[in-house]
Design a protein around this motif. Structure first.
Motif, PDB file in Angstrom:
ATOM      1  N   THR A 124     -84.637 -31.801  48.424  1.00 40.64           N
ATOM      2  CA  THR A 124     -84.181 -31.298  47.114  1.00 40.64           C
ATOM      3  C   THR A 124     -84.997 -30.119  46.600  1.00 40.64           C
ATOM      4  OG1 THR A 124     -85.516 -32.902  45.899  1.00 40.64           O
ATOM      5  CG2 THR A 124     -83.243 -33.541  46.444  1.00 40.64           C
ATOM      6  N   GLU A 158     -84.740 -24.146  49.175  1.00 40.38           N
ATOM      7  CA  GLU A 158     -83.879 -23.126  48.579  1.00 40.38           C
ATOM      8  C   GLU A 158     -82.436 -23.629  48.621  1.00 40.38           C
ATOM      9  OE1 GLU A 158     -82.789 -19.858  51.744  1.00 40.38           O
ATOM     10  OE2 GLU A 158     -84.946 -20.255  51.847  1.00 40.38           O
ATOM     11  N   SER A 159     -81.666 -23.314  47.603  1.00 44.56           N
ATOM     12  CA  SER A 159     -80.346 -23.925  47.445  1.00 44.56           C
ATOM     13  C   SER A 159     -79.392 -23.600  48.593  1.00 44.56           C
ATOM     14  CB  SER A 159     -79.726 -23.527  46.111  1.00 44.56           C
ATOM     15  OG  SER A 159     -79.477 -22.149  46.061  1.00 44.56           O
ATOM     16  N   SER A 183     -77.645 -26.503  50.707  1.00 43.13           N
ATOM     17  CA  SER A 183     -76.180 -26.601  50.748  1.00 43.13           C
ATOM     18  C   SER A 183     -75.672 -26.628  52.183  1.00 43.13           C
ATOM     19  CB  SER A 183     -75.546 -25.421  50.009  1.00 43.13           C
ATOM     20  OG  SER A 183     -75.855 -25.480  48.646  1.00 43.13           O
ATOM     21  N   LEU A 214     -77.630 -32.453  45.930  1.00 40.96           N
ATOM     22  CA  LEU A 214     -77.297 -31.125  45.415  1.00 40.96           C
ATOM     23  C   LEU A 214     -77.380 -31.081  43.901  1.00 40.96           C
ATOM     24  CD1 LEU A 214     -74.168 -30.531  47.638  1.00 40.96           C
ATOM     25  CD2 LEU A 214     -76.423 -29.483  47.939  1.00 40.96           C
ATOM     26  N   THR A 215     -77.704 -29.904  43.389  1.00 42.74           N
ATOM     27  CA  THR A 215     -77.638 -29.687  41.950  1.00 42.74           C
ATOM     28  C   THR A 215     -76.218 -29.260  41.610  1.00 42.74           C
ATOM     29  OG1 THR A 215     -78.320 -27.382  42.172  1.00 42.74           O
ATOM     30  CG2 THR A 215     -80.073 -29.011  41.812  1.00 42.74           C
ATOM     31  N   ASP A 268     -74.617 -26.043  43.193  1.00 45.64           N
ATOM     32  CA  ASP A 268     -74.513 -25.997  44.652  1.00 45.64           C
ATOM     33  C   ASP A 268     -73.451 -26.943  45.214  1.00 45.64           C
ATOM     34  OD1 ASP A 268     -76.643 -24.194  44.794  1.00 45.64           O
ATOM     35  OD2 ASP A 268     -78.104 -25.822  44.752  1.00 45.64           O
TER      36      ASP A 268
END
Length: 180
Positions: free
Chosen positions: A129, A132-133, A137, A161-162, A165
């Motif tokens: 988590t 980097e997004s 992803s 995921l946030t 994303d």
């Protein structure tokens, strides 16, 4: 089925492997009467004189058969036998390098992560988590694809995921599933 006895000599080098090193390996291996194949493997390349010498030797002697595996051949073998690579290679990589390698191989070669990879990274989900997004992803999409579409899911990867994303990762996973 044809039984063969193989011997492997590994030559780590920063430049090409010289002919003398291969000649010594062949001499050492030739003392073993039962030996069928000698593999000389390197992380670099073999010099042209080394390859020429092996070709000449192969014409004169049938045993042991000498095979030269340079870094390109080793890479092809890793691609052909990913489960073997997954068993031995990951221990020499950082977690992020391992994840990037899996994502790259999935995207470029269509290779799915192994069950061991899924288990390994699920245990490190807190670490995932903070990545980097874009990498997160891509990894989540790959993991979702690898576990298939069964419901209920064995592992809820999407929970890593946030909000921003989630749609991109799910679209990637679904489009990969539909294309595959």
């Amino acid at each position: 089925m044809d039984r063969q006895t193989w011997w492997t000599e590994c030559k780590g080098r920063s430049s090409t492997v010289e002919r003398g090193a291969v000649q010594q390996a062949v001499l050492d291996a030739s003392a073993r009467a039962e030996l069928d194949v000698l593999v000389v493997a390197t992380n670099s390349r073999f010099s042209n004189p080394t390859r020429d010498w092996v070709d000449e030797r192969t014409r004169a002697f049938t045993r042991p058969m000498v095979r030269l595996w340079d870094r390109d051949q080793l890479d092809r073998l890793v691609q052909r036998y990913p489960t073997v690579a997954a068993r031995y290679l990951p221990n020499s990589l950082s977690d992020e390098e391992r994840l990037r390698m899996l994502v790259m191989r999935f995207q470029e070669l269509g290779e799915e992560p192994t069950a061991l990879d899924l288990q390994f990274f699920w245990k490190r989900r807190d670490w995932l988590t903070v990545l980097e997004s874009s990498l997160l992803s891509e990894a989540v999409a790959m993991f979702l694809y690898a576990e298939g579409i069964q419901i209920p899911r064995q592992r809820p990867w999407w929970q890593l995921l946030t909000e921003p994303d989630t749609p991109a990762a799910l679209v990637t996973a679904l489009s990969t599933c539909l294309a595959g």
